[in-house]
Design an enzyme around this catalytic site. Structure first.
Site, mmCIF file in Angstrom:
data_model
loop_
_atom_site.group_PDB
_atom_site.id
_atom_site.type_symbol
_atom_site.label_atom_id
_atom_site.label_comp_id
_atom_site.label_asym_id
_atom_site.label_seq_id
_atom_site.Cartn_x
_atom_site.Cartn_y
_atom_site.Cartn_z
ATOM 1 C CE LYS A 41 57.595 25.866 81.770
ATOM 2 N NZ LYS A 41 58.576 25.591 80.755
ATOM 3 C CG ASP A 45 57.832 27.991 90.063
ATOM 4 O OD1 ASP A 45 57.111 28.327 89.093
ATOM 5 O OD2 ASP A 45 59.015 27.632 89.933
ATOM 6 C CG PHE A 86 62.970 22.796 86.910
ATOM 7 C CD1 PHE A 86 64.310 22.438 86.816
ATOM 8 C CD2 PHE A 86 62.492 23.775 86.054
ATOM 9 C CE1 PHE A 86 65.147 23.046 85.876
ATOM 10 C CE2 PHE A 86 63.319 24.382 85.117
ATOM 11 C CZ PHE A 86 64.650 24.009 85.029
HETATM 12 C C1 LIG Z 1 57.852 25.392 87.589
HETATM 13 C C2 LIG Z 1 58.911 26.078 86.785
HETATM 14 N N1 LIG Z 1 59.562 27.133 87.310
HETATM 15 C C3 LIG Z 1 60.509 27.790 86.626
HETATM 16 C C4 LIG Z 1 60.862 27.408 85.356
HETATM 17 C C5 LIG Z 1 61.923 28.164 84.615
HETATM 18 O O1 LIG Z 1 61.334 28.938 83.628
HETATM 19 P P1 LIG Z 1 62.258 29.609 82.477
HETATM 20 O O2 LIG Z 1 62.821 28.491 81.674
HETATM 21 O O3 LIG Z 1 61.297 30.475 81.720
HETATM 22 O O4 LIG Z 1 63.300 30.399 83.174
HETATM 23 C C6 LIG Z 1 60.219 26.312 84.764
HETATM 24 C C7 LIG Z 1 60.598 25.875 83.404
HETATM 25 O O5 LIG Z 1 60.347 24.785 82.981
HETATM 26 C C8 LIG Z 1 59.217 25.651 85.492
HETATM 27 O O6 LIG Z 1 58.572 24.588 84.981
#
Ligand SMILES: Cc1ncc(COP(=O)(O)O)c(C=O)c1O
Length: 392
Positions: free
Chosen positions: A248, A219, A134
């Site tokens: 986050k 990520d 994700f």
């Molecule tokens: C691993 C990861 N990458 C990217 C995101 C996306 O982040 P945002 O909602 O701040 O765009 C999330 C959100 O849960 C995530 O868990």
């Protein structure tokens, strides 16, 4: 306002793109939240991992107050002290990377994908990412996200993304060709079910990227900023990426994201290639600096390791009582408990009893407790969870 009055406002004026639980929170402190009627909840999933220090950490609140009285925003064609200072804190705790600041995880990943293309020779444009990953909700981020449910209705997604199973290096090697410019991976998949990328696998990805001239992107939107018990998730494996993305917990509750790149890679992001109006504003950076300081001063990295082991130990012990627990896994305060059946009912039952947890990927109960959660709060939460599981 009563909870009902707020909910009515949403019904009339807010787009209903979220499945919301009928609770209106008005105040938070540490691992506790209060609703509009004064009911207290214990939060083991604070802000989906955003409130890494729990709700309204005093140091973060004070930093925001102080910064708000000085300077809220200036444009990125000037310099701001907090942005420089935050970049220094990140570089000195990571691989000496240089930072570009934005406002969310998806934006950080967008920037990382763009930078990977810039940092590799013309003609290289494809990416390999992983099943159940994700990476966010922008078009490039959903294209990188290897879960069809996030693509539905938005096809065609961006071309050039192909997906391999996590921890299957041979599958990655098969997908890579001379046009592949990068690989993007979460050191621990969060939304995909708390799936841990093995150290060997990450080492294999590093070697493959080195051999084929590709950019390795981690990520770390969920694993970063202390969540696993190290400053950044990559430090658990010792495998250093070329770019890592953060968001986050970075801002202790305030919106901020970052991509952090090795200096030679970062050098490709020259004026005109990428930008963010709000990115790195003094308010968000002041909150993030205070977050880093609190983690350090309160010794939270060690605490995260210890309390994480304690939680996993307690959950593992429950397996002798509840045979529907398939697995308990995670690192630090990023914990998943996989059930043999959907977990939504258990989440509902816990909520009714005053405990907030999450279920992801249908069957995985996910907890991202605050880094400073206490043993007493954990015991209270697990007591509620165990009672809820007894009613499965
Ligand atoms: C691993 C990861 N990458 C990217 C995101 C996306 O982040 P945002 O909602 O701040 O765009 C999330 C959100 O849960 C995530 O868990």
């Amino acid at each position: 306002m009563t909870s009902n009055e707020t909910i009515k406002l949403y019904e009339k004026y807010v787009i209903s793109n979220y499945t919301r639980l009928p609770i209106v929170f008005v105040r938070g402190e540490g691992s506790r939240l209060w609703n509009a009627e004064g009911r207290c909840y214990l939060d083991l999933f604070p802000g989906w991992g955003v409130d890494g220090l729990g709700h309204c950490h005093p140091r973060v609140v004070e930093a925001i107050r102080a910064q708000a009285g000085k300077l809220l925003h200036v444009a990125n064609n000037y310099y701001m002290e907090p942005q420089g200072e935050l970049a220094r804190l990140i570089a000195q705790r990571s691989f000496g990377g240089k930072s570009f600041f934005c406002n969310s995880g998806a934006e950080a990943n967008e920037g990382a994908l763009k930078l990977a293309r810039l940092a590799t020779p013309p003609g290289k444009h494809k990416f390999v990412t992983f099943t159940n990953s994700f990476h966010g909700r922008t078009l490039a981020a959903i294209s990188a996200t290897a879960q069809p449910k996030y693509h539905r209705g938005f096809e065609p997604i961006f071309p050039g993304f192909s997906y391999a199973p996590l921890n299957d290096l041979a599958a990655v090697e098969k997908l890579v060709d001379d046009e592949t410019c990068g690989i993007m991976v979460e050191p621990i998949q969060g939304e995909g079910g708390v799936n841990i990328a093995s150290d060997d696998f990450l080492r294999g990805l590093r070697a493959l990227c080195d051999r084929r001239g590709m950019i390795l992107i981690f990520d770390e939107v969920q694993t970063g900023c202390g969540r696993t018990g190290k400053w950044f998730g990559y430090q658990q494996s010792g495998v250093t990426p070329d770019i890592m993305t953060l968001a986050k917990a970075l801002g202790g509750g305030v919106a901020i994201g970052a991509l952090v790149a090795k200096p030679e890679v970062a050098a490709k992001l020259v004026p005109g290639t990428h930008a963010s109006t709000f990115g790195g504003n003094p308010l968000a950076c002041a909150a993030a600096i205070a977050t880093f300081q609190a983690i350090e001063e309160e010794g939270l990295l060690d605490h995260v390791t210890q309390i994480g082991e304690y939680i996993q130990g307690r959950l593992t012990a429950l397996r002798s009582k509840f045979d529907f627990i398939r697995d308990v896994r995670g690192k630090g305060v990023m914990i998943g408990m996989e059930l043999a059946h959907p977990g939504a009912k258990l989440v509902e039952r816990c909520l009714a009893a005053g405990l907030l947890i999450n279920c992801t990927h249908d069957t995985v109960i996910r907890m991202l407790p605050a880094m400073n959660i206490t043993r007493g709060e954990v015991d209270e939460a697990l007591g509620i969870l165990e009672k809820g599981m007894g009613e499965e």
